[in-house]
Design an enzyme around this catalytic site. Structure first.
Site, mmCIF file in Angstrom:
data_model
loop_
_atom_site.group_PDB
_atom_site.id
_atom_site.type_symbol
_atom_site.label_atom_id
_atom_site.label_comp_id
_atom_site.label_asym_id
_atom_site.label_seq_id
_atom_site.Cartn_x
_atom_site.Cartn_y
_atom_site.Cartn_z
ATOM 1 N N HIS A 99 0.846 -1.202 0.000
ATOM 2 C CA HIS A 99 0.000 0.000 0.000
ATOM 3 C C HIS A 99 0.870 1.236 0.000
ATOM 4 O O HIS A 99 2.002 1.223 0.499
ATOM 5 C CB HIS A 99 -0.954 0.014 1.200
ATOM 6 C CG HIS A 99 -0.280 -0.214 2.515
ATOM 7 N ND1 HIS A 99 0.075 -1.475 2.962
ATOM 8 C CD2 HIS A 99 0.118 0.651 3.487
ATOM 9 C CE1 HIS A 99 0.651 -1.369 4.143
ATOM 10 N NE2 HIS A 99 0.705 -0.089 4.488
ATOM 11 N N HIS A 101 0.923 5.310 1.003
ATOM 12 C CA HIS A 101 0.316 6.376 1.795
ATOM 13 C C HIS A 101 0.423 7.696 1.033
ATOM 14 O O HIS A 101 1.515 8.062 0.577
ATOM 15 C CB HIS A 101 1.072 6.568 3.116
ATOM 16 C CG HIS A 101 1.001 5.422 4.062
ATOM 17 N ND1 HIS A 101 0.069 5.335 5.077
ATOM 18 C CD2 HIS A 101 1.758 4.293 4.164
ATOM 19 C CE1 HIS A 101 0.265 4.215 5.762
ATOM 20 N NE2 HIS A 101 1.282 3.567 5.237
HETATM 21 P P1 AMP Z 1 1.740 0.502 7.396
HETATM 22 O O1 AMP Z 1 2.068 0.703 8.846
HETATM 23 O O2 AMP Z 1 2.555 1.305 6.445
HETATM 24 O O3 AMP Z 1 1.671 -0.962 7.038
HETATM 25 O O4 AMP Z 1 0.286 1.119 7.204
HETATM 26 C C1 AMP Z 1 -0.883 0.411 7.498
HETATM 27 C C2 AMP Z 1 -1.964 1.447 7.522
HETATM 28 O O5 AMP Z 1 -3.212 0.793 7.389
HETATM 29 C C3 AMP Z 1 -2.017 2.258 8.834
HETATM 30 O O6 AMP Z 1 -1.784 3.638 8.551
HETATM 31 C C4 AMP Z 1 -3.436 1.988 9.338
HETATM 32 O O7 AMP Z 1 -4.032 3.137 9.898
HETATM 33 C C5 AMP Z 1 -4.163 1.547 8.093
HETATM 34 N N1 AMP Z 1 -5.325 0.700 8.324
HETATM 35 C C6 AMP Z 1 -5.366 -0.449 9.044
HETATM 36 N N2 AMP Z 1 -6.610 -0.974 9.030
HETATM 37 C C7 AMP Z 1 -7.366 -0.143 8.261
HETATM 38 C C8 AMP Z 1 -8.737 -0.141 7.853
HETATM 39 N N3 AMP Z 1 -9.593 -1.107 8.223
HETATM 40 N N4 AMP Z 1 -9.168 0.877 7.065
HETATM 41 C C9 AMP Z 1 -8.324 1.862 6.701
HETATM 42 N N5 AMP Z 1 -7.025 1.907 7.045
HETATM 43 C C10 AMP Z 1 -6.546 0.932 7.810
#
Ligand code: AMP
Length: 147
Positions: A99, A101
């Site tokens: 993903h 950001h």
């Molecule tokens: P990372 O730490 O780069 O793997 O980012 C994972 C991101 O996913 C974090 O910023 C979380 O806030 C986001 N996240 C986790 N669960 C959800 C969800 N159900 N809907 C939207 N964002 C999410």
């Protein structure tokens, strides 16, 4: 086993969707490090960038600028944007599904200029607040005739 983003892509759990096509889904990050914080996710399960083939690379790298512009167009107070992807646990990746950001920056957001820490502001957001932001960005995507 399906990860949480697989479940969002499958429609099994809800998300505030921004953009969708056959290959990708963009939706609001629940943590909203800043208002408008969006995730761009390949639908196919790539664990992280080390799995990328040329097709998804081209798709993601084309969409990131278009999505960034659409997000920026929602608010003149957005003066910058941090775009990042954590790849691997050692890099802070917490969801094992690639993903990207897109984190809008505001002159008065009080974050460090270059390093965006992991901040969870979800307690400040209810469903209406998420939907308001998601609608603004969706409309901006539509105004630019898609991404
Ligand atoms: P990372 O730490 O780069 O793997 O980012 C994972 C991101 O996913 C974090 O910023 C979380 O806030 C986001 N996240 C986790 N669960 C959800 C969800 N159900 N809907 C939207 N964002 C999410």
């Amino acid at each position: 086993m399906a990860d949480i983003f697989d479940q969002i892509i499958a429609g099994e759990i809800p998300a505030y969707k921004i953009y969708e096509d056959d290959d990708v889904l963009a939706f609001l990050d629940i943590s909203q490090v800043t208002p408008g914080h969006t995730l761009l996710v390949p639908k196919q399960h790539y664990t992280n960038i080390f799995d990328y083939d040329e097709a998804i690379t081209n798709k993601i790298m084309t969409l990131i600028p278009a999505l960034a512009k659409a997000i920026k167009a929602t608010d003149p107070a957005i003066t910058g944007m941090n775009i990042s992807s954590n790849n691997g646990e050692s890099a802070g990746q917490t969801v094992p599904h690639s993903h990207w950001h897109l984190i809008p920056r505001y002159d008065d957001d009080d974050l460090n200029d270059t390093l965006v820490p992991t901040i969870d502001n979800s307690a400040n957001y209810d469903q209406e607040a998420y939907e308001t932001i998601a609608t603004q960005i969706r409309e901006s995507v539509e105004d630019s005739h898609g991404l």
